[in-house]
Design a protein around this motif. Structure first.
Motif, PDB file in Angstrom:
ATOM      1  N   VAL A  55       0.839  -1.205   0.000  1.00 48.24           N
ATOM      2  CA  VAL A  55       0.000   0.000   0.000  1.00 48.24           C
ATOM      3  C   VAL A  55       0.866   1.244   0.000  1.00 48.24           C
ATOM      4  N   SER A  56       1.900   1.263   0.845  1.00 48.33           N
ATOM      5  CA  SER A  56       2.751   2.439   0.986  1.00 48.33           C
ATOM      6  C   SER A  56       3.491   2.756  -0.304  1.00 48.33           C
ATOM      7  N   SER A  57       3.834   1.754  -1.098  1.00 46.41           N
ATOM      8  CA  SER A  57       4.551   1.990  -2.348  1.00 46.41           C
ATOM      9  C   SER A  57       3.663   2.603  -3.413  1.00 46.41           C
ATOM     10  N   GLY A  58       2.346   2.540  -3.229  1.00 47.40           N
ATOM     11  CA  GLY A  58       1.415   3.067  -4.216  1.00 47.40           C
ATOM     12  C   GLY A  58       0.954   2.037  -5.225  1.00 47.40           C
ATOM     13  N   VAL A  59       1.479   0.813  -5.137  1.00 49.55           N
ATOM     14  CA  VAL A  59       1.109  -0.231  -6.095  1.00 49.55           C
ATOM     15  C   VAL A  59      -0.097  -1.025  -5.613  1.00 49.55           C
ATOM     16  N   GLY A  60      -0.230  -1.204  -4.301  1.00 47.20           N
ATOM     17  CA  GLY A  60      -1.381  -1.912  -3.751  1.00 47.20           C
ATOM     18  C   GLY A  60      -0.981  -3.095  -2.901  1.00 47.20           C
ATOM     19  N   PRO A  61      -1.878  -3.536  -2.005  1.00 48.76           N
ATOM     20  CA  PRO A  61      -1.549  -4.645  -1.090  1.00 48.76           C
ATOM     21  C   PRO A  61      -1.283  -5.959  -1.805  1.00 48.76           C
ATOM     22  N   ALA A  62      -1.980  -6.211  -2.926  1.00 51.03           N
ATOM     23  CA  ALA A  62      -1.765  -7.468  -3.645  1.00 51.03           C
ATOM     24  C   ALA A  62      -0.323  -7.575  -4.129  1.00 51.03           C
ATOM     25  N   ALA A  63       0.255  -6.458  -4.581  1.00 49.20           N
ATOM     26  CA  ALA A  63       1.645  -6.475  -5.047  1.00 49.20           C
ATOM     27  C   ALA A  63       2.592  -6.810  -3.904  1.00 49.20           C
ATOM     28  N   GLY A  64       2.280  -6.328  -2.706  1.00 45.23           N
ATOM     29  CA  GLY A  64       3.104  -6.663  -1.549  1.00 45.23           C
ATOM     30  C   GLY A  64       3.081  -8.145  -1.245  1.00 45.23           C
ATOM     31  N   LEU A  65       1.903  -8.757  -1.322  1.00 51.25           N
ATOM     32  CA  LEU A  65       1.800 -10.199  -1.073  1.00 51.25           C
ATOM     33  C   LEU A  65       2.535 -11.005  -2.134  1.00 51.25           C
ATOM     34  N   VAL A  66       2.350 -10.629  -3.398  1.00 55.17           N
ATOM     35  CA  VAL A  66       3.023 -11.343  -4.496  1.00 55.17           C
ATOM     36  C   VAL A  66       4.534 -11.267  -4.338  1.00 55.17           C
ATOM     37  N   THR A  67       5.038 -10.091  -3.986  1.00 49.75           N
ATOM     38  CA  THR A  67       6.482  -9.924  -3.816  1.00 49.75           C
ATOM     39  C   THR A  67       7.000 -10.786  -2.671  1.00 49.75           C
ATOM     40  N   ALA A  68       6.266 -10.814  -1.567  1.00 55.74           N
ATOM     41  CA  ALA A  68       6.689 -11.618  -0.424  1.00 55.74           C
ATOM     42  C   ALA A  68       6.775 -13.094  -0.788  1.00 55.74           C
ATOM     43  N   VAL A  69       5.870 -13.555  -1.638  1.00 56.18           N
ATOM     44  CA  VAL A  69       5.845 -14.972  -2.014  1.00 56.18           C
ATOM     45  C   VAL A  69       6.909 -15.283  -3.067  1.00 56.18           C
ATOM     46  N   VAL A  70       6.794 -14.623  -4.217  1.00 51.88           N
ATOM     47  CA  VAL A  70       7.658 -14.956  -5.354  1.00 51.88           C
ATOM     48  C   VAL A  70       9.114 -14.604  -5.062  1.00 51.88           C
ATOM     49  N   ALA A  71       9.342 -13.341  -4.685  1.00 56.31           N
ATOM     50  CA  ALA A  71      10.711 -12.913  -4.408  1.00 56.31           C
ATOM     51  C   ALA A  71      11.257 -13.626  -3.176  1.00 56.31           C
ATOM     52  N   GLY A  72      10.394 -13.898  -2.197  1.00 56.74           N
ATOM     53  CA  GLY A  72      10.853 -14.584  -0.997  1.00 56.74           C
ATOM     54  C   GLY A  72      11.400 -15.963  -1.287  1.00 56.74           C
ATOM     55  N   ILE A  73      10.733 -16.704  -2.164  1.00 54.51           N
ATOM     56  CA  ILE A  73      11.201 -18.055  -2.510  1.00 54.51           C
ATOM     57  C   ILE A  73      12.459 -17.992  -3.378  1.00 54.51           C
ATOM     58  N   VAL A  74      12.428 -17.148  -4.403  1.00 51.67           N
ATOM     59  CA  VAL A  74      13.562 -17.091  -5.342  1.00 51.67           C
ATOM     60  C   VAL A  74      14.825 -16.607  -4.635  1.00 51.67           C
ATOM     61  N   ALA A  75      14.707 -15.562  -3.815  1.00 50.07           N
ATOM     62  CA  ALA A  75      15.887 -15.048  -3.105  1.00 50.07           C
ATOM     63  C   ALA A  75      16.416 -16.066  -2.098  1.00 50.07           C
ATOM     64  N   ALA A  76      15.505 -16.824  -1.472  1.00 54.15           N
ATOM     65  CA  ALA A  76      15.946 -17.839  -0.520  1.00 54.15           C
ATOM     66  C   ALA A  76      16.742 -18.942  -1.212  1.00 54.15           C
ATOM     67  N   VAL A  77      16.332 -19.318  -2.406  1.00 56.09           N
ATOM     68  CA  VAL A  77      16.996 -20.404  -3.126  1.00 56.09           C
ATOM     69  C   VAL A  77      18.315 -19.938  -3.735  1.00 56.09           C
ATOM     70  N   PHE A  78      18.325 -18.754  -4.352  1.00 56.40           N
ATOM     71  CA  PHE A  78      19.503 -18.308  -5.099  1.00 56.40           C
ATOM     72  C   PHE A  78      20.380 -17.321  -4.322  1.00 56.40           C
ATOM     73  N   GLY A  79      19.909 -16.790  -3.197  1.00 52.39           N
ATOM     74  CA  GLY A  79      20.652 -15.764  -2.479  1.00 52.39           C
ATOM     75  C   GLY A  79      21.909 -16.277  -1.803  1.00 52.39           C
ATOM     76  N   GLY A  80      22.686 -15.333  -1.268  1.00 51.68           N
ATOM     77  CA  GLY A  80      23.963 -15.684  -0.688  1.00 51.68           C
ATOM     78  C   GLY A  80      23.961 -15.851   0.809  1.00 51.68           C
TER      79      GLY A  80
END
Length: 587
Positions: A55-80
């Motif tokens: 919400v704070s970014s101006g994109v909306g709450p759904a974008a926050g949830l999607v980012t937490a899921v998709v980016a959360g998994i990908v960064a966990a697998v490929f991150g350092g």
């Protein structure tokens, strides 16, 4: 030389250490249980934050949830980092808000993909260590500024007013308060909306601050949001709600990347990428430090972390999310909850995914003011009073760097703040290095000889670089001209105010120079040339191997009267100097 170059190229080409491996996970029962519990805990904590930052970014709450899921998994697998938790963050929301206001919500997907590609490229180029060059006062000033912006961004939602765009966050916050108070009471005589929304914020803040003292095991932010949502429903409070949310992940779509669109958004993408890299690397370093303090081992590979965050933002952009970074607060919860491997971060994302598919209906009834309250409390926790006190009481250059970075972050721009903060810190660092550089006139070693007063032995120490070379050159020239040297001059404490006799021979003792740059080397060559042109013989003693190539490149050797005027032994240089002193005249 060729072998070293080949090894360096091979190291950059070989990316096996940047990719996932079996060693990233430990599936033994005890470790698996710890990761599952930690992941569930972080997922519960992250849910309201993901909504709020979206919400704070101006994109909306759904974008926050999607980012937490998709980016959360990908960064966990490929991150350092094996303990890093990634997703939407307050700092990224601060950067995205003006981008959304200027270019529209549709621009976010392309910005996210461009930024992800830039971060990925930095990781492949192995630039992860660059963050270690950012001084502590700059980091803390940047953090304080972000915390202030996050708090100010929530003021409109806290008073039930839609935020204006195109203004500084402080101006927007003040105008929102004025608009809310001036709106008066509703026509039915009930309480104004801003009273209800402030009440929601107050309850959330009270629960988040008090609940940990009573029941520390409960997720305070989630409990607070759930409580005010129930109360708002019971009292039919006239407060804005999140509204309908999608019940599944969106279909991946590539945005239109026309040349004009890329050209318009490349500046924003660079800013987003810089923030994503800095915040992620700092968070990973914090995770490693916290884990070490608890007696556990946390792997931390900065280059792989950038690769993972780059992939995470690319995936998030394709699914309609926002740029992701490592989240310091959620990472800290992960470490404190006993996480052992990156499986905990994956579980955290799966918990939020379950909410998307199973509970978007109840989530849609959450008041926006509740999320504002969560972020307001979070902003106060981003930097502690003890940290601020430590920076302000350290040294005045560090305190000034801290304050300047924080003020510019709030008043202007986050990236400008980091750049100016680095410039301020670099200025004071160079000033300190220049102050440590000195030239001393030393007494000649051994038994004194007649005519020794016509020989000047100068010991140069510290750094001979652009910030100090002119001063050192002036001090040596003043003494060799027979000018007056005051206290604390070139000769240091032993110098007294007196008129120096001109000299016939100068010995430059360079063994104690720690750093020589091109400007300093050229200044030394100019000094030798000037002295030789005045018929002053110059001898050079103790050129260090790491400085020899540079000094030869600027022509220092050619400025000397003879190639034999280079020495490695001080007594030999002094003996040679005495041979150049004219014999005294006899009556």
């Amino acid at each position: 030389m060729r072998a070293r170059l080949t090894a360096a190229v091979r190291e950059r080409v070989d990316i096996r250490d940047l990719m996932p491996s079996r060693a990233d996970y430990d599936l033994r029962p005890r470790t698996l249980r710890s990761d599952l519990l930690a992941g569930i805990t972080v997922g519960v904590v992250a849910l309201p934050l993901a909504l709020a930052f979206g919400v704070s970014s101006g994109v909306g709450p759904a974008a926050g949830l999607v980012t937490a899921v998709v980016a959360g998994i990908v960064a966990a697998v490929f991150g350092g980092s094996n303990l890093q938790v990634s997703g939407p963050t307050g700092a990224m929301a601060v950067v995205l808000a003006p981008i959304v206001a200027q270019h529209g919500v549709g621009s976010v997907a392309l910005v996210t993909l461009l930024a992800g590609a830039l971060v990925l490229g930095c990781g492949l180029l192995r630039l992860g260590r660059v963050v270690t060059y950012i001084p502590w006062p700059v980091v803390e000033g940047f953090t304080l500024g972000i915390a202030a912006i996050i708090f100010l961004q929530q003021v409109p939602a806290a008073v039930g007013i839609a935020a204006e765009t195109g203004h500084n966050t402080l101006v927007t916050a003040v105008r929102s308060v004025g608009t809310a108070i001036g709106s008066g009471s509703p026509a039915d005589g009930g309480l104004p909306t801003w009273v209800w929304t402030l009440g929601v914020v107050g309850v959330v803040a009270a629960v988040m601050l008090l609940l940990p003292r009573v029941a520390g095991a409960l997720p305070a932010s989630l409990v607070a949001v759930a409580l005010v949502t129930l109360l708002a429903g019971l009292f039919d409070a006239p407060v804005p709600r999140i509204g309908a949310l999608p019940g599944s992940l969106p279909v991946p779509v590539l945005p239109d990347a026309t040349p004009d669109a890329v050209r318009d958004l490349v500046g924003a993408a660079v800013a987003v990428a810089a923030l994503a890299a800095i915040e992620s690397l700092l968070s990973a370093r914090v995770a490693a430090t916290m884990s070490g303090a608890q007696g556990r081992t946390a792997t931390y590979h900065p280059d792989r972390e950038l690769v993972g965050q780059g992939f995470a933002s690319l995936a998030s952009g394709v699914f309609g999310g926002i740029p992701a970074t490592g989240a310091i607060a959620r990472t800290a919860v992960n470490v404190r909850s006993g996480a052992r491997t990156r499986l905990a971060a994956v579980v955290h994302a799966l918990v939020i995914l379950a909410v998307i598919y199973l509970a978007t209906g109840p989530v849609g009834h959450i008041p926006l003011a509740a999320l504002a309250g969560v972020l307001m409390v979070t902003s106060f926790r981003m930097i502690g009073a003890s940290t601020i006190r430590s920076v302000l009481t350290s040294t005045w250059p560090d305190a000034l760097t801290f304050v300047v970075t924080a003020v510019i972050t709030v008043a202007f721009d986050l990236i400008d703040a980091v750049q100016i903060g680095l410039l301020v810190a670099a200025f004071f660092a160079l000033k300190a290095v220049a102050g440590a550089a000195a030239v001393h006139r030393e007494p000649l070693p051994g038994v004194a000889h007649e005519g020794d007063e016509r020989i000047a032995l100068f010991r140069l120490e510290g750094a001979m670089f652009f910030g100090a070379s002119d001063r050192i050159l002036s001090e040596v020239t003043a003494i060799t001209h027979g000018e007056r040297a005051g206290p604390g001059g070139a000769g240091g404490p032993e110098d007294e105010p007196c008129l120096r006799e001109p000299v016939d021979v100068v010995i430059l003792w360079l063994s104690h120079l720690q750093l020589v740059d091109a400007t300093g080397a050229r200044a030394l060559a100019d000094l030798v040339l000037e002295l030789e042109q005045r018929d002053v013989t110059v001898l050079v003693k103790g050129i260090q191997p790491q400085h020899r190539k540079l000094l030869e490149a600027v022509g220092l050797n050619r400025m000397l009267a003879h190639e034999s005027h280079l020495f490695t032994d001080l007594p030999a240089a002094v003996e040679h100097a005495r041979a150049h002193v004219p014999a005294p005249l006899t009556a």
